[in-house]
Enzyme design. Structure first.
Site, PDB file in Angstrom:
ATOM      1  N   LYS A 224       0.877  -1.169   0.000  1.00  0.00           N
ATOM      2  CA  LYS A 224       0.000   0.000   0.000  1.00  0.00           C
ATOM      3  C   LYS A 224       0.909   1.213   0.000  1.00  0.00           C
ATOM      4  O   LYS A 224       1.741   1.375   0.897  1.00  0.00           O
ATOM      5  CB  LYS A 224      -0.893  -0.007   1.244  1.00  0.00           C
ATOM      6  CG  LYS A 224      -1.855   1.162   1.311  1.00  0.00           C
ATOM      7  CD  LYS A 224      -2.790   1.010   2.502  1.00  0.00           C
ATOM      8  CE  LYS A 224      -3.807   2.111   2.551  1.00  0.00           C
ATOM      9  NZ  LYS A 224      -4.772   1.925   3.648  1.00  0.00           N
TER      10      LYS A 224
ATOM     11  N   ASP B  98     -15.181  -0.726   8.126  1.00  0.00           N
ATOM     12  CA  ASP B  98     -15.319  -0.626   6.665  1.00  0.00           C
ATOM     13  C   ASP B  98     -15.451  -2.026   6.069  1.00  0.00           C
ATOM     14  O   ASP B  98     -14.812  -2.354   5.068  1.00  0.00           O
ATOM     15  CB  ASP B  98     -14.113   0.105   6.067  1.00  0.00           C
ATOM     16  CG  ASP B  98     -14.346   0.550   4.629  1.00  0.00           C
ATOM     17  OD1 ASP B  98     -15.521   0.618   4.203  1.00  0.00           O
ATOM     18  OD2 ASP B  98     -13.359   0.819   3.926  1.00  0.00           O
TER      19      ASP B  98
END
Length: 195
Positions: free
Chosen positions: A51, A148
């Protein structure tokens, strides 16, 4: 159970990651293949996901704190159904942060394009549901709320093992003196609700 394992294995075998032909070379661990939602790192014998967080001019303290919280949360999580954080690298210029993560080669548990809009099948759905619940139970016992949870953030390995990922909006919680669950740190305010 055998039908669930067979469906899981076939679903994982059918997954083909979308990798563009353009390859960018970096002097970080290896060569990166740029993908739509991240980066795959080629290292002899093992694949990692990376990431990349860009810190442009005007990067706020609030965003910096969010990244620090995500890293702190991921560092404490070691479970078979949670994507593992291996390393955090801050580049020399201070513009990028690289989070080296476990690579889940099976992709998301559900991709409508790959499944032609059809469902997963009951046995496979139950398998993914069970492993997702095991991961959530572990997170909650560790004082972490994901916040999430969606199919894009539930990945699977090639053998069909579920891996929760993307802890960017996750938070830590604890019990206050009244026995209420409250978030910890900057977001600490009142009783808590979340996944």
């Amino acid at each position: 159970e055998d039908a669930a394992l067979a469906a899981r294995d076939q679903d994982a075998a059918d997954y083909k990651p979308k990798i563009p032909t353009e390859v960018k070379k970096r002097h970080l661990l290896a060569c990166f293949l740029i993908m739509a939602k991240g980066v795959t790192v080629l290292v002899p014998g093992q694949l990692f996901a990376v990431k990349i967080i860009n810190r442009p001019k005007g990067f706020t303290q609030s965003l910096s704190n969010d990244i620090k919280r995500e890293i702190a949360i991921m560092k404490k999580l070691h479970h078979p159904n949670v994507v593992r954080l291996y390393e955090v690298i801050d580049d020399a210029t201070g513009q990028y942060i690289f989070m080296v993560l476990e690579y889940a080669a099976g992709g998301p548990i559900y991709d409508p394009e790959r499944h032609d809009g059809a469902g997963l099948g009951e046995d496979l759905a139950w398998h993914y549901f069970r492993e997702t619940c095991e991961a959530l139970d572990f997170l909650h016992r560790a004082g972490v709320i994901h916040r999430d949870l969606k199919p894009d953030n539930i990945l699977k390995t090639t053998d069909g093992t579920v891996k929760l990922t993307d802890f960017g909006v996750s938070t830590l919680f604890d019990e206050n003196s009244k026995g209420e669950l409250v978030t910890v740190g900057e977001r600490a305010s009142g009783p808590f609700a979340g996944t």
